[in-house]
Write a protein that holds these residues in place. Structure first.
Motif, PDB file in Angstrom:
ATOM      1  N   GLU A   1       7.733  -5.652  -4.771  1.00 60.28           N
ATOM      2  CA  GLU A   1       7.096  -4.146  -4.551  1.00 60.28           C
ATOM      3  C   GLU A   1       7.734  -3.573  -2.810  1.00 60.28           C
ATOM      4  N   CYS A   2       7.336  -4.128  -2.063  1.00 55.54           N
ATOM      5  CA  CYS A   2       8.501  -3.489  -0.771  1.00 55.54           C
ATOM      6  C   CYS A   2      10.381  -3.060  -0.866  1.00 55.54           C
ATOM      7  N   MET A   3      10.999  -3.971  -2.083  1.00 56.83           N
ATOM      8  CA  MET A   3      11.878  -3.548  -1.626  1.00 56.83           C
ATOM      9  C   MET A   3      12.280  -1.936  -2.826  1.00 56.83           C
ATOM     10  N   GLU A   4      11.243  -2.039  -3.504  1.00 52.40           N
ATOM     11  CA  GLU A   4      11.429  -0.887  -5.080  1.00 52.40           C
ATOM     12  C   GLU A   4      10.994   0.142  -4.115  1.00 52.40           C
ATOM     13  N   GLU A   5       9.536  -0.224  -2.781  1.00 52.32           N
ATOM     14  CA  GLU A   5       8.635   1.464  -3.327  1.00 52.32           C
ATOM     15  C   GLU A   5       8.558   1.537  -2.284  1.00 52.32           C
ATOM     16  N   ARG A   6       9.071   0.649  -0.851  1.00 56.81           N
ATOM     17  CA  ARG A   6       8.646   0.460   0.347  1.00 56.81           C
ATOM     18  C   ARG A   6       7.738   0.653   1.029  1.00 56.81           C
ATOM     19  N   GLN A   7       6.472  -0.196   0.861  1.00 51.86           N
ATOM     20  CA  GLN A   7       5.275   0.027   0.716  1.00 51.86           C
ATOM     21  C   GLN A   7       5.025  -1.489   0.325  1.00 51.86           C
ATOM     22  N   VAL A   8       3.430  -2.211   0.909  1.00 52.63           N
ATOM     23  CA  VAL A   8       3.439  -3.560   1.080  1.00 52.63           C
ATOM     24  C   VAL A   8       1.391  -3.311   0.552  1.00 52.63           C
ATOM     25  N   THR A   9       1.372  -3.506  -0.358  1.00 56.41           N
ATOM     26  CA  THR A   9      -0.300  -3.641  -1.390  1.00 56.41           C
ATOM     27  C   THR A   9      -0.707  -5.174  -0.883  1.00 56.41           C
ATOM     28  N   VAL A  10      -2.285  -4.471   0.311  1.00 53.20           N
ATOM     29  CA  VAL A  10      -2.879  -6.111   0.361  1.00 53.20           C
ATOM     30  C   VAL A  10      -4.105  -5.750   0.517  1.00 53.20           C
ATOM     31  N   ASP A  11      -4.848  -6.657  -0.663  1.00 57.03           N
ATOM     32  CA  ASP A  11      -6.570  -6.185  -0.958  1.00 57.03           C
ATOM     33  C   ASP A  11      -6.723  -4.925  -0.949  1.00 57.03           C
ATOM     34  N   ASN A  12      -5.518  -4.485  -1.786  1.00 60.23           N
ATOM     35  CA  ASN A  12      -6.383  -2.472  -2.687  1.00 60.23           C
ATOM     36  C   ASN A  12      -5.878  -1.791  -1.418  1.00 60.23           C
ATOM     37  N   THR A  13      -5.723  -2.136  -0.500  1.00 59.94           N
ATOM     38  CA  THR A  13      -4.892  -1.820   0.583  1.00 59.94           C
ATOM     39  C   THR A  13      -3.271  -1.145   0.186  1.00 59.94           C
ATOM     40  N   THR A  14      -2.548   0.224   0.953  1.00 54.68           N
ATOM     41  CA  THR A  14      -0.958   0.266   0.686  1.00 54.68           C
ATOM     42  C   THR A  14      -0.466   0.622   1.950  1.00 54.68           C
ATOM     43  N   TYR A  15      -0.188  -0.228   2.349  1.00 55.57           N
ATOM     44  CA  TYR A  15       0.634  -0.269   3.773  1.00 55.57           C
ATOM     45  C   TYR A  15       2.275   0.667   3.812  1.00 55.57           C
ATOM     46  N   PRO A  16       2.633   1.664   3.694  1.00 57.02           N
ATOM     47  CA  PRO A  16       3.578   2.247   4.053  1.00 57.02           C
ATOM     48  C   PRO A  16       4.637   1.581   5.287  1.00 57.02           C
ATOM     49  N   LEU A  17       6.407   1.042   4.584  1.00 55.17           N
ATOM     50  CA  LEU A  17       6.920   0.311   5.663  1.00 55.17           C
ATOM     51  C   LEU A  17       7.972   1.682   6.046  1.00 55.17           C
ATOM     52  N   ASP A  18       8.195   1.730   7.229  1.00 52.02           N
ATOM     53  CA  ASP A  18       9.351   3.001   7.710  1.00 52.02           C
ATOM     54  C   ASP A  18      10.636   2.633   7.444  1.00 52.02           C
ATOM     55  N   ALA A  19      11.105   3.426   7.507  1.00 53.36           N
ATOM     56  CA  ALA A  19      12.361   3.900   7.141  1.00 53.36           C
ATOM     57  C   ALA A  19      14.022   3.431   8.669  1.00 53.36           C
ATOM     58  N   PRO A  20      14.576   3.330   8.234  1.00 51.05           N
ATOM     59  CA  PRO A  20      15.040   2.653   7.344  1.00 51.05           C
ATOM     60  C   PRO A  20      14.221   1.510   7.206  1.00 51.05           C
ATOM     61  N   PHE A  21      14.400   1.168   5.199  1.00 46.55           N
ATOM     62  CA  PHE A  21      13.640   0.019   5.159  1.00 46.55           C
ATOM     63  C   PHE A  21      14.892  -0.903   4.752  1.00 46.55           C
ATOM     64  N   MET A  22      15.757  -2.247   4.781  1.00 43.99           N
ATOM     65  CA  MET A  22      16.394  -2.689   4.639  1.00 43.99           C
ATOM     66  C   MET A  22      16.199  -4.517   4.348  1.00 43.99           C
ATOM     67  N   VAL A  23      16.443  -5.136   3.548  1.00 41.03           N
ATOM     68  CA  VAL A  23      16.256  -6.562   3.030  1.00 41.03           C
ATOM     69  C   VAL A  23      18.007  -7.055   2.812  1.00 41.03           C
ATOM     70  N   ILE A  24      18.648  -8.104   3.816  1.00 41.30           N
ATOM     71  CA  ILE A  24      19.767  -8.678   3.629  1.00 41.30           C
ATOM     72  C   ILE A  24      19.009  -9.950   3.278  1.00 41.30           C
ATOM     73  N   ALA A  25      19.491 -10.590   1.907  1.00 41.92           N
ATOM     74  CA  ALA A  25      19.029 -11.387   1.971  1.00 41.92           C
ATOM     75  C   ALA A  25      20.268 -12.798   1.709  1.00 41.92           C
ATOM     76  N   THR A  26      20.543 -14.212   2.063  1.00 42.48           N
ATOM     77  CA  THR A  26      21.303 -14.832   1.977  1.00 42.48           C
ATOM     78  C   THR A  26      20.496 -16.419   0.026  1.00 42.48           C
ATOM     79  N   GLN A  27      21.936 -16.686  -0.084  1.00 37.18           N
ATOM     80  CA  GLN A  27      21.802 -17.546  -0.659  1.00 37.18           C
ATOM     81  C   GLN A  27      22.810 -18.384  -1.088  1.00 37.18           C
ATOM     82  N   ASN A  28      22.636 -19.865  -1.429  1.00 37.42           N
ATOM     83  CA  ASN A  28      23.894 -20.469  -2.135  1.00 37.42           C
ATOM     84  C   ASN A  28      24.172 -20.839  -2.914  1.00 37.42           C
TER      85      ASN A  28
END
Length: 328
Positions: A127-154
């Motif tokens: 949800e946070c990667m696509e919609e820039r928000q998080v929903t917990v217990d039926n409450t939605t919290y927006p994420l501040d812009a800019p928002f970027m996830v940098i993930a690593t994997q082997n």
């Protein structure tokens, strides 16, 4: 401010960030450029490579170059979804539930070894990667812009890892591999990294407000109808390929055009060329594709199949207008 001045500002700021990152990551200008393109296109970056080549170093260097909030999440098998998104905790004094933000509440989120977490925890990022928000217990919290996830994997080590679900991979705008450095760069790395800690010495060269401004400049870059049709033709060709059981999604087409706009702006242009789309097709599309059983048995990788698709799709001939499509 005029368009030319905007592009000049963008070039100046991205060059500062590039110089900063290259103090830590030696001899990998293409990888650094790809990371900057993803940042300016409001995307997320997946860095996939063998251990010890600087995946985490690259993500940390990019994050440190921007004066904004940065959180690092070390993905482990026992990491819970609530560690990522946050959790509501009952306050005994006020007798109400209070929300405690998780690791994704930052401008830049560094997800280290993302494939070590369970699929349930990985899905907390959807949800946070696509919609820039998080929903917990039926409450939605927006994420501040800019928002970027940098993930690593082997991609090599399979012990204790979980493959990323297709839905998650599709949310990453681009996947890059750092690769081993050339000999001269590795020798230079020995000098810089054994005599000190260059990552610790990095200072921010821009801030979140300026990055938001640059993202706005990228949004104004012109994409002709011919270039749009070319991007759609590429993704459609992957869906029709007999060698692929999963082609590129409409989201992939959108990511491809956004990334092309960012690359054009970094090149000092206010319009996208077909070359921008073609050059970014592999990092933007390859990780989303699934080869068929027959292609896998024949040793055909997603990248090789995509190369065949790219060579078969006619390239528009021209620049900004609606040129006639000619054979490649």
């Amino acid at each position: 401010m005029s368009g030319a001045a905007d592009l000049e500002t963008l070039a100046r700021v991205t060059e500062r960030v590039r110089h900063n990152v290259e103090q830590v990551i030696e001899g990998k200008p293409d990888v650094v450029s790809a990371a900057l393109v993803v940042m300016l296109a409001e995307g997320h970056l997946l860095i996939e490579d063998v251990p010890g080549v600087g995946k985490t170093m690259l993500s940390k260097a990019l994050a440190r170059s921007i004066d904004c909030t940065v959180r690092r999440i070390q993905f482990t098998p026992d990491l819970l979804p609530s560690d990522v998104t946050g959790v509501s905790v009952f306050n005994q004094d006020t007798r109400v539930f209070e929300f405690r933000p998780g690791g994704v509440f930052a401008n830049v989120v560094v997800g280290d070894e993302i494939n070590r977490a369970s699929p349930k925890t990985q899905s907390a990022l959807l949800e946070c990667m696509e919609e820039r928000q998080v929903t917990v217990d039926n409450t939605t919290y927006p994420l501040d812009a800019p928002f970027m996830v940098i993930a690593t994997q082997n991609p090599i080590e399979m012990e204790g890892t979980y493959a990323l679900p297709e839905a998650q991979r599709d949310r990453f705008m681009a996947r890059v591999s750092i690769g081993y450095p050339v000999e001269a760069a590795e020798i230079a790395m020995l000098d810089s990294h054994t005599g000190g800690r260059p990552l610790e010495d990095l200072e921010a060269v821009t801030d979140a407000a300026e990055v938001r401004k640059l993202i706005g400049i990228v949004g104004q870059v012109y994409v002709s109808a011919a270039v749009q049709r070319y991007a759609v033709a590429l993704t459609t060709a992957t869906r029709r390929s007999s060698e692929l059981r999963l082609g590129a999604s409409p989201r992939a087409t959108l990511h491809l055009v956004r990334a092309a706009k960012a690359r054009a702006a970094m090149q000092g242009r206010d319009y996208v060329l077909p070359d921008d789309v073609r050059l970014l097709a592999t990092p933007v599309l390859a990780h989303r594709l699934l080869p068929s059983v027959e292609a896998t048995m024949n040793g055909r990788s997603s990248g090789a199949i995509l190369d065949s698709v790219l060579s078969a799709v006619p390239v528009p001939d021209g620049q900004q207008g609606d040129p006639v499509i000619t054979g490649a």
